[in-house]
Scaffold this motif. Sequence first.
Motif, PDB file in Angstrom:
ATOM      1  N   HIS A 160       1.303  -1.004   0.273  1.00  0.00           N
ATOM      2  CA  HIS A 160      -0.053  -0.453   0.065  1.00  0.00           C
ATOM      3  C   HIS A 160       0.947   1.415   0.098  1.00  0.00           C
ATOM      4  O   HIS A 160       2.206   1.211   0.228  1.00  0.00           O
ATOM      5  CB  HIS A 160      -0.995  -0.221   1.345  1.00  0.00           C
ATOM      6  CG  HIS A 160       0.005  -0.408   2.365  1.00  0.00           C
ATOM      7  ND1 HIS A 160       0.315   0.993   3.329  1.00  0.00           N
ATOM      8  CD2 HIS A 160      -0.249  -1.276   3.010  1.00  0.00           C
ATOM      9  CE1 HIS A 160       0.620  -0.158   4.422  1.00  0.00           C
ATOM     10  NE2 HIS A 160       0.876  -1.196   4.615  1.00  0.00           N
ATOM     11  N   SER A 161       0.622   2.273  -0.034  1.00  0.00           N
ATOM     12  CA  SER A 161       0.896   3.413  -0.503  1.00  0.00           C
ATOM     13  C   SER A 161       2.166   3.945   0.699  1.00  0.00           C
ATOM     14  O   SER A 161       3.128   4.163   0.770  1.00  0.00           O
ATOM     15  CB  SER A 161       0.478   4.982  -0.206  1.00  0.00           C
ATOM     16  OG  SER A 161      -0.432   5.488   0.516  1.00  0.00           O
ATOM     17  N   GLN A 162       1.750   3.415   2.249  1.00  0.00           N
ATOM     18  CA  GLN A 162       2.239   3.768   3.461  1.00  0.00           C
ATOM     19  C   GLN A 162       3.582   2.550   3.242  1.00  0.00           C
ATOM     20  O   GLN A 162       4.837   3.484   3.387  1.00  0.00           O
ATOM     21  CB  GLN A 162       1.698   3.688   4.048  1.00  0.00           C
ATOM     22  CG  GLN A 162       2.288   3.450   5.736  1.00  0.00           C
ATOM     23  CD  GLN A 162       2.907   5.325   5.746  1.00  0.00           C
ATOM     24  OE1 GLN A 162       2.332   5.990   6.165  1.00  0.00           O
ATOM     25  NE2 GLN A 162       3.493   5.375   6.617  1.00  0.00           N
ATOM     26  N   ASN A 210       5.109   1.451   0.554  1.00  0.00           N
ATOM     27  CA  ASN A 210       5.977   2.028  -0.581  1.00  0.00           C
ATOM     28  C   ASN A 210       6.766   3.030   0.198  1.00  0.00           C
ATOM     29  O   ASN A 210       8.332   3.070  -0.002  1.00  0.00           O
ATOM     30  CB  ASN A 210       5.275   2.256  -1.458  1.00  0.00           C
ATOM     31  CG  ASN A 210       4.591   1.155  -2.425  1.00  0.00           C
ATOM     32  OD1 ASN A 210       5.202   0.585  -2.967  1.00  0.00           O
ATOM     33  ND2 ASN A 210       3.402   1.632  -3.134  1.00  0.00           N
TER      34      ASN A 210
END
Length: 119
Positions: free
Chosen positions: A39-41, A43
């Motif tokens: 998820h973005s966190q 990454n």
Amino acid sequence: MEQRLAILLQGGVIDQEIHDGMLNVISELEQQWNISIRHSQGNMALTHMASALMRSRRGESITPIDNEVLEEVQQSEQYPSLLVIHNALLRHFPLTIDPSEEGYLLVNLYSLMLAANDR
């Protein structure tokens, strides 16, 4: 995430040793610690970790994280577990992490742990 690491390697942001170690970090987080990074966190946290390790290798220094932010993490119930995981992940790299980087790594890992608990 693996693709992002390949881009960092190709761009010269990280070297092969950091790249390979980060692949081990991804595997360990997901398989041993059951912490999702897809998820973005995740990454952001892993990109920062790879860059922080490379900066440490090069002897570059950054401004430390704000003490209030770090204290919040240190006072959390998860802090003892966080330290265990943090130290286990750093064992993949034969270098000493710059102390200014370590606070950011701890806060990012803490965020990943919180996100894993929310899933």
